[in-house]
Motif scaffolding. Sequence first.
Motif, short mmCIF file in Angstrom:
data_model
loop_
_atom_site.label_atom_id
_atom_site.label_comp_id
_atom_site.label_asym_id
_atom_site.label_seq_id
_atom_site.Cartn_x
_atom_site.Cartn_y
_atom_site.Cartn_z
N LEU A 9 54.94 30.83 31.08
CA LEU A 9 53.77 30.98 30.16
C LEU A 9 54.22 31.45 28.72
O LEU A 9 54.76 32.37 28.46
CB LEU A 9 52.62 31.97 30.44
N LYS A 44 44.70 31.24 31.79
CA LYS A 44 45.82 30.55 32.31
C LYS A 44 46.31 31.10 33.67
O LYS A 44 46.71 30.81 34.73
CB LYS A 44 47.13 30.22 31.38
N LEU A 45 46.49 32.68 33.52
CA LEU A 45 47.20 33.47 34.71
C LEU A 45 45.99 33.38 35.97
O LEU A 45 46.60 33.67 36.91
CB LEU A 45 47.27 34.86 34.10
N GLU A 49 50.48 30.39 38.57
CA GLU A 49 51.45 31.56 38.99
C GLU A 49 52.63 31.14 38.04
O GLU A 49 53.36 30.22 37.83
CB GLU A 49 51.89 31.53 40.39
N PHE A 50 53.19 32.28 37.28
CA PHE A 50 54.15 32.31 36.47
C PHE A 50 55.38 32.98 36.71
O PHE A 50 55.12 34.62 37.12
CB PHE A 50 53.68 32.53 34.94
N ILE A 53 56.56 35.55 31.25
CA ILE A 53 55.59 35.32 30.21
C ILE A 53 56.49 35.76 29.03
O ILE A 53 56.87 36.66 28.94
CB ILE A 53 54.27 36.42 30.34
N ILE A 71 47.04 42.42 31.55
CA ILE A 71 48.10 41.66 32.72
C ILE A 71 48.38 42.80 33.78
O ILE A 71 48.46 42.49 34.96
CB ILE A 71 49.16 40.75 32.25
N PHE A 77 49.17 40.30 38.89
CA PHE A 77 50.33 40.03 37.74
C PHE A 77 50.89 41.17 37.42
O PHE A 77 51.87 41.06 36.53
CB PHE A 77 49.42 39.57 36.59
N THR A 80 54.77 40.25 37.45
CA THR A 80 55.35 39.49 36.55
C THR A 80 55.75 39.79 35.22
O THR A 80 55.30 40.64 34.36
CB THR A 80 53.95 38.60 36.05
#
Length: 568
Positions: A9, A44-45, A49-50, A53, A71, A77, A80
């Motif tokens: 992301l 988007k989150l 799944e990212f 970031i 976040i 998250f 992340t």
Amino acid sequence: MASHEVNILLVDDKPERLLSYEVALESLGYNMVRAQSGTEALSKLMVMEFAAILLDVSMPDMDGFETAELIRNHPRFEETPIIFVTGLHITDLDQRKGYAMGAVDYVQIPVIPEILRGKVQALVQLYLQRVELTRLNQKLAQTNAELAKAHEELKARNMRELQELNQTLEQANAALTATNNRLTLEIGERERAEQALSQSMKRKDEYIAVLAHELRNPLSAIHNAVMVMQMPTSSEQQQAWAHELLQRQVKHLTCLMDDLLDVSRISNGRIQLHTEVVDLAQVVNHAADTIAPLLKKHRHQLKVVVPDRPLYVEGDTVRLSQVLGNLLTNAAKYMDDGGQIDLVLEQQGDKVAQIRVRDRGVGIPAELLNKVFDLFVQAPSALNRAQGGLGIGLALVRALVELHGGATRVTSDGPGLGAEFSVCLPLVDRVPQAQTAIPTPPRSSQPLRVLIIDDNSDSATGLSLCLQSQGYDLRVAHSGKEGLMAARLQRPDVVLLDIGLPDIDGYEVAQRLRREQELKEICIIAMTGYSGEADRNRAEQAGFNHYLVKPVELVKLLDLLDAQTCAA
């Protein structure tokens, strides 16, 4: 691990910086997802799944620190990793604040691609290892659960097997006895099926022989008539005889084809009734009028009896007339000349109308009484008679009557003692609605312009000559494209259109005519060998006004053209 999709992301309010991030990371082969604000990044989150970031610190409305805090506060998250991107000098306090918000690293603007790729690739590797570890833990937990379940099932199965063993031994003898009984029944059923198949094949062979006979007779007569017409010495009387014979035999062949097609439609459930409230007395009288020429030929007398009050049923007038026509034709054919046929309409009880057709003909053997309504079944003498038929007329009678919710029955005292066929139909209380008379418009003095589009040149030429003799202005085309061009030049009042054309079919031709402003109101009449209900429905959707099945009866066609002449 490499098969797992990796999403990165990229969050920055500057599109040019987002582009620079993508260019720097492009060689890693990861899926880059853009977001130009903290709010967009959070959205988007929620759907993806990212693995990492890349988050700009300085953004309007919601800066990178606020976005990182939101976040991190979400349980999904919190693991992340976040890399902060900043173009400003950051103090130790800012760094501690960023790390507290969940940052794992910082990069300075301008971004050095090699450094950014190294940081992101390291985070992705950690992400993939974490994903793989999670997968392995889940698989291990599943394996442990399956082992525990298998252990319990094994114990339970062993107990069941011990219990079922005695039951199996007890049931074995019973099953063996039942199997022997079933085999005995199957052998009997197989023998009966083989016998029925043999009889069916025999009936089909007989039917093919009858069909060949029924087709050769009119073809032979047509052949003879053509030879007479080709003789240079033939008289006008002989020519007239030949023309009359051709008309009669073509009509006979058409009837044979219609019967065969009706059997196919009924067998496949594709026949449809056009029902209305019908007075059966009118159907009976119409059938009597239709059969009159055949009765006159054989010098038969027809006694018609109808009640004083009307008997109404919900039915298709054409199909009901076909039922009575078949019964009366059979009665006339299977009786010596000069006989008598009784046609009686009467009411049975409160809710049933009955029509009886009684003849004094060859009768029906007792062994055939239960089979006369089956396909291809004929009396033994049928093959020796001049007009034996195909053995499908009574099958059509039964099928059409059953489609009307009725029933058929036959009785006979035996060979030489005649037979009586009965049709029972449910009565209705409703009276048919009166039809409003439509005044006939004055006839136009201009000849009707008719365009024939048919790839069969013989058929088109013959029909053209017939219509020209009636005073119509004729043009002929032999393909769809040629027909469209002729229609644009001639502007016909009526198009007689074959459907099975070699280039574009008649459906497409009709649709194209309807799309042209100058031609969309013309009358389009289908003339085709396709006679199924689906073909008629498709023709109606394509824009045809009328549908005629080949060979077309000239009288019916002239009636349609005459109606167009009056409307012109």
